[in-house]
Design an enzyme around this catalytic site. Structure first.
Site, PDB file in Angstrom:
ATOM      1  N   PRO A  20       0.865  -1.212   0.089  1.00  0.00           N
ATOM      2  CA  PRO A  20       0.072  -0.160   0.129  1.00  0.00           C
ATOM      3  C   PRO A  20       0.813   1.127  -0.135  1.00  0.00           C
ATOM      4  O   PRO A  20       1.664   1.268   0.999  1.00  0.00           O
ATOM      5  CB  PRO A  20      -0.745  -0.052   1.190  1.00  0.00           C
ATOM      6  CG  PRO A  20      -1.098  -1.531   1.466  1.00  0.00           C
ATOM      7  CD  PRO A  20       0.678  -2.103   1.176  1.00  0.00           C
ATOM      8  N   GLU A  21       0.657   2.180  -0.907  1.00  0.00           N
ATOM      9  CA  GLU A  21       1.139   3.231  -1.093  1.00  0.00           C
ATOM     10  C   GLU A  21       0.047   4.489  -1.140  1.00  0.00           C
ATOM     11  O   GLU A  21      -0.988   4.161  -0.822  1.00  0.00           O
ATOM     12  CB  GLU A  21       2.175   3.540  -2.402  1.00  0.00           C
ATOM     13  CG  GLU A  21       3.219   2.377  -2.343  1.00  0.00           C
ATOM     14  CD  GLU A  21       3.893   2.360  -3.619  1.00  0.00           C
ATOM     15  OE1 GLU A  21       4.210   3.702  -4.162  1.00  0.00           O
ATOM     16  OE2 GLU A  21       4.514   1.373  -3.969  1.00  0.00           O
ATOM     17  N   ARG A  51       2.675 -10.101   7.691  1.00  0.00           N
ATOM     18  CA  ARG A  51       4.060  -9.831   8.412  1.00  0.00           C
ATOM     19  C   ARG A  51       4.123  -9.183   9.626  1.00  0.00           C
ATOM     20  O   ARG A  51       5.049  -8.857  10.326  1.00  0.00           O
ATOM     21  CB  ARG A  51       4.738  -9.145   7.416  1.00  0.00           C
ATOM     22  CG  ARG A  51       5.254 -10.329   6.036  1.00  0.00           C
ATOM     23  CD  ARG A  51       6.260  -9.785   5.118  1.00  0.00           C
ATOM     24  NE  ARG A  51       6.152 -10.618   3.903  1.00  0.00           N
ATOM     25  CZ  ARG A  51       6.428 -10.375   2.922  1.00  0.00           C
ATOM     26  NH1 ARG A  51       6.916  -9.164   2.524  1.00  0.00           N
ATOM     27  NH2 ARG A  51       6.667 -11.013   1.643  1.00  0.00           N
TER      28      ARG A  51
END
Length: 300
Positions: free
Chosen positions: A2-3, A127
Site C-alpha cells: 500500500p502506497e 507480516r
DNA sequence: CGGAGTGCCTGACGGC
DNA sequence: TGCCGTCAGGCACTCC
C-alpha cells in the site's frame, strides 16, 4: 504494497462505510500491533477518516483517534453482518476473521428503519509490520511519522480535505527538495520525510514515465527533467487511484476487493517482460535495499 | 550529510 | 513429500 493510491482507496471506502457507526467492542488477538487504551474508543462513533501519506487516522466523535499504518501486508476490511453478499477476495483474504486477523472492531448502527445493524472492521497483517495507535485526535499530528512527513503529490479533487498548502508537493517545492541532494533520485522519491506517500511501485513507474535513470543523483536533474518527473509522479499516482490501487501482493480495499493497477504497471515487476516502450531488456537492480526496475535504453 | 546494515515477520521459492 | 536456507520490504534505528 500500500502506497498513496492504495491507502487513499481504503480511506474512501472507510469514509463511506464506517463514518457514523459506533465501536461496541475491540478484540485484540495480537497485542503488539495495537497501543493505547481501548477503553477510550469503546462507545465512540467514527467521525472522519484522514490520510497522512501512507498512514490513516480514524477520528472519533470523542476527540480520540485510531492511527493506523498498514506497512507491507496490512488489510483494513469492513464487513457487515447483515449484508451477506461479501465482495471479499477469496484469494487475498479468504474467510474473516482468519489467522492473520490481529484486531477486530465490532461496530453498530441504526439503519433507516431504526433497526440495529452490526458490522466488523478487521485488521489483518501477514507480516505484522503494521501498527495501530489509540491516541487523542490532537496527538495524531504529533506522531513522528506524521509530523516529519514530507509534502504529498496532488492526486486530484477526489482526495479529501486534509491537504493544507504546506503539505502539498508543488513543482517549486519539488525543485527545492532535489536541489543539492546527492542521493539517488529513486531513493529520494521514497523517503517519506522528503516526499509523502510514494513507495516502490510508483517510484519505479514515475521514473520510467519521465525517462529518468533511477540511479541518477537528485541534483543532476535538469529543470525540464525535474518538471517531467514531477508530472509523472502525479500521473502514476492518479492512475493508481483510478484503478483502485495495485493488488500484486496482499492489498485489498476496505471491502476486501482487489485493485487493478498491477495490470497497468509501466515497468515495476517486469522481471522477464520487455520494456513496454522499446522492447528492450528491463534491468533489475537494488537501490536503497529495494527492488528497482528500469529500462537503460529509455531511461537516461 | 549519505550510505550501509539490522530487525521486525512470514509466505514463496529454489535446492536437494 | 518435506526440510532448510534465502529473500522481499516500510520504516526505525544504529553505526561509519
Amino acid at each position: 504494497m500500500p502506497e498513496l493510491p492504495e491507502v487513499e482507496t481504503i480511506r474512501l471506502g472507510l469514509e463511506e462505510h464506517i463514518v457514523g457507526k459506533k465501536i461496541v467492542s475491540v478484540e485484540v488477538r495480537l497485542k503488539k500491533i495495537i497501543s493505547g487504551d481501548i477503553a477510550k474508543i469503546t462507545g465512540a462513533k467514527f467521525k472522519k477518516i484522514r490520510r497522512f501519506g501512507k498512514a490513516l487516522s480514524l477520528d472519533l466523535d470523542n476527540n480520540y483517534s485510531i492511527a493506523i499504518h498498514v506497512k507491507m501486508t496490512g488489510q483494513l476490511i469492513w464487513e457487515s453482518d447483515e449484508i451477506k453478499v461479501s465482495r471479499v477476495s477469496k484469494v487475498l483474504v479468504g474467510e474473516l476473521p482468519n489467522k492473520f486477523t490481529h484486531v477486530i472492531f465490532k461496530l453498530k448502527n441504526q439503519n433507516l428503519k431504526g433497526k440495529t445493524e452490526n458490522s466488523f472492521l478487521f485488521y489483518n497483517d501477514i507480516r505484522q509490520f503494521g501498527w495501530i495507535k489509540i491516541l487523542s485526535t490532537s496527538d495524531v499530528e504529533k506522531l513522528p511519522f506524521v509530523s516529519e512527513l514530507g509534502p504529498e503529490p496532488s492526486v486530484g479533487d477526489r482526495v479529501r480535505d486534509r491537504v493544507r498548502d504546506r503539505e502539498t508537493l508543488t513543482l517549486k517545492k519539488f525543485q527545492q527538495i532535489l536541489k543539492n541532494k546527492s542521493t539517488k533520485i529513486k531513493v529520494l522519491l521514497m523517503d517519506q520525510k522528503r516526499i509523502g506517500g510514494v513507495g516502490n511501485i510508483y517510484a519505479n513507474d514515475a521514473l520510467f514515465l519521465a525517462g529518468i535513470d533511477p540511479r541518477r543523483q537528485a541534483k543532476s536533474l535538469s529543470t525540464n527533467e525535474t518538471r517531467r518527473l514531477y508530472q509523472s509522479i502525479e500521473e502514476v499516482l492518479k492512475q493508481g487511484l483510478k484503478y483502485g490501487g495495485s493488488s500484486e501482493f496482499t492489498y485489498v480495499n476496505a471491502l476486501g476487493e482487489t485493485g487493478e493497477y498491477q495490470k497497468h504497471f509501466l515497468v515495476y515487476g517486469f522481471y522477464k517482460k520487455p520494456c513496454s516502450r522499446c522492447g528492450g531488456k528491463v534491468l533489475t537492480i537494488k537501490l536503497g535495499g529495494r527492488g528497482t526496475f528500469f529500462c537503460p535504453h529509455c531511461q537516461n
